[in-house]
Scaffold this active site. Structure first.
Site, mmCIF file in Angstrom:
data_model
loop_
_atom_site.group_PDB
_atom_site.id
_atom_site.type_symbol
_atom_site.label_atom_id
_atom_site.label_comp_id
_atom_site.label_asym_id
_atom_site.label_seq_id
_atom_site.Cartn_x
_atom_site.Cartn_y
_atom_site.Cartn_z
ATOM 1 N N VAL A 1 -22.262 -35.512 55.440
ATOM 2 C CA VAL A 1 -23.453 -34.697 55.181
ATOM 3 C C VAL A 1 -24.640 -35.622 54.968
ATOM 4 O O VAL A 1 -24.570 -36.569 54.171
ATOM 5 C CB VAL A 1 -23.264 -33.796 53.932
ATOM 6 C CG1 VAL A 1 -24.540 -33.002 53.655
ATOM 7 C CG2 VAL A 1 -22.083 -32.855 54.112
ATOM 8 N N ALA B 1 -26.769 -39.410 51.685
ATOM 9 C CA ALA B 1 -25.712 -38.882 52.546
ATOM 10 C C ALA B 1 -24.378 -39.077 51.823
ATOM 11 O O ALA B 1 -24.308 -39.782 50.817
ATOM 12 C CB ALA B 1 -25.700 -39.610 53.888
ATOM 13 N N LYS B 2 -23.349 -38.457 52.302
ATOM 14 C CA LYS B 2 -22.008 -38.673 51.739
ATOM 15 C C LYS B 2 -20.976 -38.197 52.738
ATOM 16 O O LYS B 2 -21.262 -37.327 53.572
ATOM 17 C CB LYS B 2 -21.844 -37.865 50.445
ATOM 18 C CG LYS B 2 -20.731 -38.365 49.547
ATOM 19 C CD LYS B 2 -21.233 -39.466 48.647
ATOM 20 C CE LYS B 2 -20.215 -39.921 47.634
ATOM 21 N NZ LYS B 2 -20.864 -40.679 46.553
ATOM 22 N N GLY B 3 -19.784 -38.762 52.642
ATOM 23 C CA GLY B 3 -18.718 -38.343 53.529
ATOM 24 C C GLY B 3 -17.428 -38.196 52.757
ATOM 25 O O GLY B 3 -17.308 -38.656 51.619
ATOM 26 N N ASP C 1 -16.348 -45.115 48.000
ATOM 27 C CA ASP C 1 -16.443 -44.152 46.896
ATOM 28 C C ASP C 1 -15.012 -43.981 46.369
ATOM 29 O O ASP C 1 -14.201 -44.906 46.498
ATOM 30 C CB ASP C 1 -17.075 -42.836 47.399
ATOM 31 C CG ASP C 1 -17.540 -41.949 46.249
ATOM 32 O OD1 ASP C 1 -18.569 -42.268 45.627
ATOM 33 O OD2 ASP C 1 -16.877 -40.942 45.955
#
Ligand code: GLU
Length: 424
Positions: free
Chosen positions: A68, A113-115, A154
């Site tokens: 995202v 952003a992050k996944g 993360d």
């Protein structure tokens, strides 16, 4: 389309719902920029991918992955990738939004952003883990890149996983693109100080928080939830400053010792599969009792939604340092504020990781690498400048540090939005 069918509508008690409430609280402090605030409530772009791999036993397994890009007004997307069985699109949306706020709060030239992949990596062999990582990277390869969106570690992802991601992306573009991810191994364009950076930032901001409320770190009792890269490093630094780590909770359970746990022995054991509870220098207690352990500083460094209203009412901590992203629900935030407990919010407290990620990215582009002292001096300076500015904002408006951090960050984000203007 009815509004509750939209992907931006939160489900009850979700991290995304928490984030939306945090944004609502800052709107009164944004002045004319509030006109643009809806942009904070809508991720710019969200990609859902299927990640099929052949397992060691010959069967084919499918995992669901996400990337995202919440906001890119101030620069390329930036944020980690999480491997966890509870990952959902909505969780990744919240985590990406917190990255937008975090990078703006410390004034890094990035968006958020992050996944994530919904998978339990502890159940995969090393070979399966590599396949999942590579296929996921290839699938999100259409939206990531050194100048567009830069993943990082993360929860449950590390330097080896970043090396596979960098290699996969590089193979697909036909070159070596070290700048596409950060948190890489040192000899592959990684940065000194990156592994410890998040825990170090928690310590730096926590030390300042303690100073401001007159809490002496020497002898201070600290409870740490989550004993990975963030919690264990922060605990070590606080112990070096004279504090006692009286309780630690990890995925195996909770261990306590009112005289202080011996970290030099606990940390190597906690890194093994047996986890913290196999350490003999403390007593194992039920996980729920962690929140009753008398302490001066509480460091949630695991997952979202851990500090609930009930837990906020009973904690004896005077200072909460959010090593995790989103550990405190809004209702608990209010209770802590009413009770005079100082919360150093995630979006500044754990920003040390992404700050050294930024250093890594800059070093990769310039192909010139700094020594560890330089990294740490710059990290401390950036964190302290950001925190002091946030504190001034909190004092000026008489608001919590969280709302002040959002005020500082959202002003930067929305100013960029306004100056860029709407396309077309
Ligand atoms: N996953 C970390 C965070 O939540 C680091 C992100 C990064 O370095 O890009 O801040």
């Amino acid at each position: 389309m009815s509004e509750n069918l939209s992907f931006v509508s939160p489900t009850p008690n979700s991290p995304w719902g928490t984030y939306l409430q945090q944004v609502d609280r800052v709107i009164p402090y944004l002045g004319d920029l509030a006109r643009w605030s809806e942009t904070l409530k809508r991720p710019k772009r969200a990609l859902i991918v299927d990640v099929p791999i052949e397992m060691d036993d010959g069967t084919v397994a499918h995992f669901e992955g996400y990337r995202v890009q919440h906001n890119m007004s101030r620069g390329p997307g930036k944020g980690g990738v999480r491997f966890h069985p509870d990952v959902t699109l909505e969780e990744v949306m919240a985590l990406s939004a917190w990255m937008t706020v975090k990078t703006a709060a410390v004034n890094l030239p990035y968006g958020g952003a992050k996944g994530g992949i919904r998978v339990d990596p502890k159940k995969l062999s090393l070979q399966e883990l590599e396949k999942v990582t590579r296929r996921y990277t290839s699938e999100i390869g259409i939206i990531i890149g050194p100048h567009t969106d830069i993943p990082a570690p993360d929860v449950n992802t590390n330097a080896q996983i970043m090396a596979w991601m960098m290699d996969t992306y590089s193979m697909n573009v036909g070159g070596t693109a070290t700048g596409v991810v950060t948190g890489k191994p040192l000899h592959l364009g990684g940065s000194l100080g990156r592994v410890k950076a998040t825990g170090r930032g928690v310590f730096v901001t926590g030390r300042e928080g303690a100073r401001r409320i007159g809490l002496d770190l020497r002898g201070a009792r600290i409870a740490v939830q989550g004993f990975g890269n963030v919690g264990s490093v922060a605990a070590e630094l606080f112990a070096e400053a004279g504090a006692k780590i009286v309780a630690v909770q990890d995925h195996t359970g909770t261990i306590v010792n009112e005289n202080g746990l011996d970290l030099s022995k606990l940390i190597p054991i906690a890194r093994t599969v047996a986890g913290a509870v196999s350490f003999k220098g403390g007593d194992v207690i039920p996980n729920d009792k962690f929140w009753d352990v008398p302490c001066d500083i509480l460091i949630p460094a695991a997952l979202e939604g851990q500090i609930t209203a009930e837990r906020a009412k009973k904690t004896t901590a005077k200072l909460v340092l959010e090593g995790a992203n989103g550990p405190t629900v809004p209702e608990a935030d209010d209770i802590l504020a009413e009770r005079g407990v100082l919360v150093v919010p995630d979006v500044i407290c754990n920003a040390g990781g992404v700050t050294v990620s930024y250093f890594e990215w800059v070093q990769d582009f310039s192909s010139f690498f700094w020594d560890e002292d330089e990294i740490n001096v710059r990290l401390d300076r950036i964190m302290m400048n950001a925190l002091n500015h946030i504190w001034d904002t909190a004092d000026k408006h008489k608001i919590t540090l969280r709302t002040a951090t959002y005020a500082v960050a959202c002003e930067r984000i929305l100013m960029a939005r306004q100056e860029r203007g709407l396309y077309p």
